[in-house]
Design a protein around this motif. Structure first.
Motif, PDB file in Angstrom:
ATOM      1  N   GLU A  30      42.187  45.606  57.180  1.00 21.41           N
ATOM      2  CA  GLU A  30      40.957  44.868  57.455  1.00 21.41           C
ATOM      3  C   GLU A  30      39.910  45.098  56.371  1.00 21.41           C
ATOM      4  O   GLU A  30      39.140  44.195  56.043  1.00 21.41           O
ATOM      5  N   ALA A  31      39.876  46.287  55.766  1.00 19.72           N
ATOM      6  CA  ALA A  31      38.963  46.557  54.661  1.00 19.72           C
ATOM      7  C   ALA A  31      39.319  45.695  53.445  1.00 19.72           C
ATOM      8  O   ALA A  31      38.423  45.162  52.773  1.00 19.72           O
ATOM      9  N   LEU A  32      40.611  45.550  53.170  1.00 17.02           N
ATOM     10  CA  LEU A  32      41.032  44.686  52.063  1.00 17.02           C
ATOM     11  C   LEU A  32      40.679  43.225  52.336  1.00 17.02           C
ATOM     12  O   LEU A  32      40.232  42.504  51.446  1.00 17.02           O
ATOM     13  N   ILE A  33      40.870  42.790  53.573  1.00 14.24           N
ATOM     14  CA  ILE A  33      40.549  41.414  53.945  1.00 14.24           C
ATOM     15  C   ILE A  33      39.045  41.169  53.815  1.00 14.24           C
ATOM     16  O   ILE A  33      38.615  40.153  53.260  1.00 14.24           O
ATOM     17  N   ALA A  34      38.235  42.112  54.307  1.00 12.33           N
ATOM     18  CA  ALA A  34      36.773  41.969  54.217  1.00 12.33           C
ATOM     19  C   ALA A  34      36.326  41.921  52.757  1.00 12.33           C
ATOM     20  O   ALA A  34      35.458  41.117  52.391  1.00 12.33           O
ATOM     21  N   PHE A  35      36.912  42.767  51.911  1.00  9.25           N
ATOM     22  CA  PHE A  35      36.596  42.760  50.486  1.00  9.25           C
ATOM     23  C   PHE A  35      36.933  41.405  49.881  1.00  9.25           C
ATOM     24  O   PHE A  35      36.132  40.813  49.163  1.00  9.25           O
ATOM     25  N   ALA A  36      38.119  40.898  50.182  1.00  4.88           N
ATOM     26  CA  ALA A  36      38.570  39.621  49.621  1.00  4.88           C
ATOM     27  C   ALA A  36      37.707  38.452  50.083  1.00  4.88           C
ATOM     28  O   ALA A  36      37.438  37.536  49.310  1.00  4.88           O
ATOM     29  N   LYS A  37      37.267  38.473  51.320  1.00  5.31           N
ATOM     30  CA  LYS A  37      36.457  37.374  51.847  1.00  5.31           C
ATOM     31  C   LYS A  37      35.011  37.419  51.353  1.00  5.31           C
ATOM     32  O   LYS A  37      34.337  36.391  51.351  1.00  5.31           O
ATOM     33  N   SER A  38      34.546  38.589  50.923  1.00  7.85           N
ATOM     34  CA  SER A  38      33.146  38.725  50.532  1.00  7.85           C
ATOM     35  C   SER A  38      32.917  38.624  49.026  1.00  7.85           C
ATOM     36  O   SER A  38      31.780  38.686  48.574  1.00  7.85           O
ATOM     37  N   ASP A  54      51.406  56.782  50.290  1.00  4.64           N
ATOM     38  CA  ASP A  54      52.053  55.585  50.818  1.00  4.64           C
ATOM     39  C   ASP A  54      51.834  54.436  49.835  1.00  4.64           C
ATOM     40  O   ASP A  54      51.044  54.550  48.896  1.00  4.64           O
ATOM     41  N   THR A  55      52.499  53.328  50.026  1.00  2.00           N
ATOM     42  CA  THR A  55      52.271  52.136  49.214  1.00  2.00           C
ATOM     43  C   THR A  55      50.819  51.713  49.358  1.00  2.00           C
ATOM     44  O   THR A  55      50.273  51.696  50.461  1.00  2.00           O
ATOM     45  N   THR A  56      50.174  51.399  48.239  1.00  2.00           N
ATOM     46  CA  THR A  56      48.773  50.989  48.260  1.00  2.00           C
ATOM     47  C   THR A  56      48.617  49.633  47.593  1.00  2.00           C
ATOM     48  O   THR A  56      49.503  49.176  46.866  1.00  2.00           O
ATOM     49  N   ALA A  57      47.468  49.014  47.849  1.00  2.00           N
ATOM     50  CA  ALA A  57      47.117  47.765  47.182  1.00  2.00           C
ATOM     51  C   ALA A  57      45.697  47.899  46.659  1.00  2.00           C
ATOM     52  O   ALA A  57      44.830  48.489  47.311  1.00  2.00           O
ATOM     53  N   VAL A  58      45.469  47.357  45.484  1.00  2.00           N
ATOM     54  CA  VAL A  58      44.147  47.316  44.889  1.00  2.00           C
ATOM     55  C   VAL A  58      43.698  45.868  44.909  1.00  2.00           C
ATOM     56  O   VAL A  58      44.414  44.984  44.427  1.00  2.00           O
ATOM     57  N   ALA A  59      42.523  45.629  45.479  1.00  2.00           N
ATOM     58  CA  ALA A  59      41.925  44.295  45.459  1.00  2.00           C
ATOM     59  C   ALA A  59      40.893  44.288  44.340  1.00  2.00           C
ATOM     60  O   ALA A  59      40.005  45.144  44.313  1.00  2.00           O
ATOM     61  N   VAL A  60      41.021  43.335  43.406  1.00  2.00           N
ATOM     62  CA  VAL A  60      40.123  43.266  42.255  1.00  2.00           C
ATOM     63  C   VAL A  60      39.412  41.918  42.272  1.00  2.00           C
ATOM     64  O   VAL A  60      40.051  40.867  42.301  1.00  2.00           O
ATOM     65  N   ALA A  61      38.070  41.960  42.237  1.00  2.00           N
ATOM     66  CA  ALA A  61      37.262  40.742  42.252  1.00  2.00           C
ATOM     67  C   ALA A  61      37.075  40.207  40.833  1.00  2.00           C
ATOM     68  O   ALA A  61      37.443  40.855  39.858  1.00  2.00           O
TER      69      ALA A  61
END
Length: 112
Positions: A30-38, A54-61
């Protein structure tokens, strides 16, 4: 069971969890989704599981701002990216985008 595993974390992760790390949970996704939507122009970069994490994902704006969260399995972030119509890349194949490094440098100059 579906309501307790909204993003498929337990189903897609499999039986193995890294020893020194906590498992991914819905709040991470949900933190990744909120970052992506904002933020505009977000792309996801999947980082592989290691012995310690664990497997991670980085969201980059667009401006290079980024956040990293546990996702449990690459399939989880691919599903989220598909739902949000955003691209997802394997960081081992593409590397990190230059704008991410530029953002880190800007932050260092501002802090120091």
């Amino acid at each position: 069971m579906r309501w307790r595993d909204r993003y498929g974390l337990r189903r897609l992760r499999g039986p193995k969890i890294a020893k020194f790390d906590r498992a991914a949970n819905d709040a991470d996704i949900e933190a990744l989704i909120a970052f992506a939507k904002s933020r505009p122009g977000v792309e996801f970069y999947v980082e592989p599981e290691t012995f310690a994490t664990d497997t991670t994902a980085v969201a980059v704006a667009d401006d290079g701002e980024w956040t990293r969260r546990r996702v449990g399995a690459p399939a989880v972030i691919r599903k989220v990216a598909r739902d949000l119509a955003l691209p997802v890349y394997d960081v081992q194949l593409t590397g990190y985008p230059p704008r991410m490094r530029a953002y880190n440098e800007r932050r260092k100059r501002e802090e120091g």
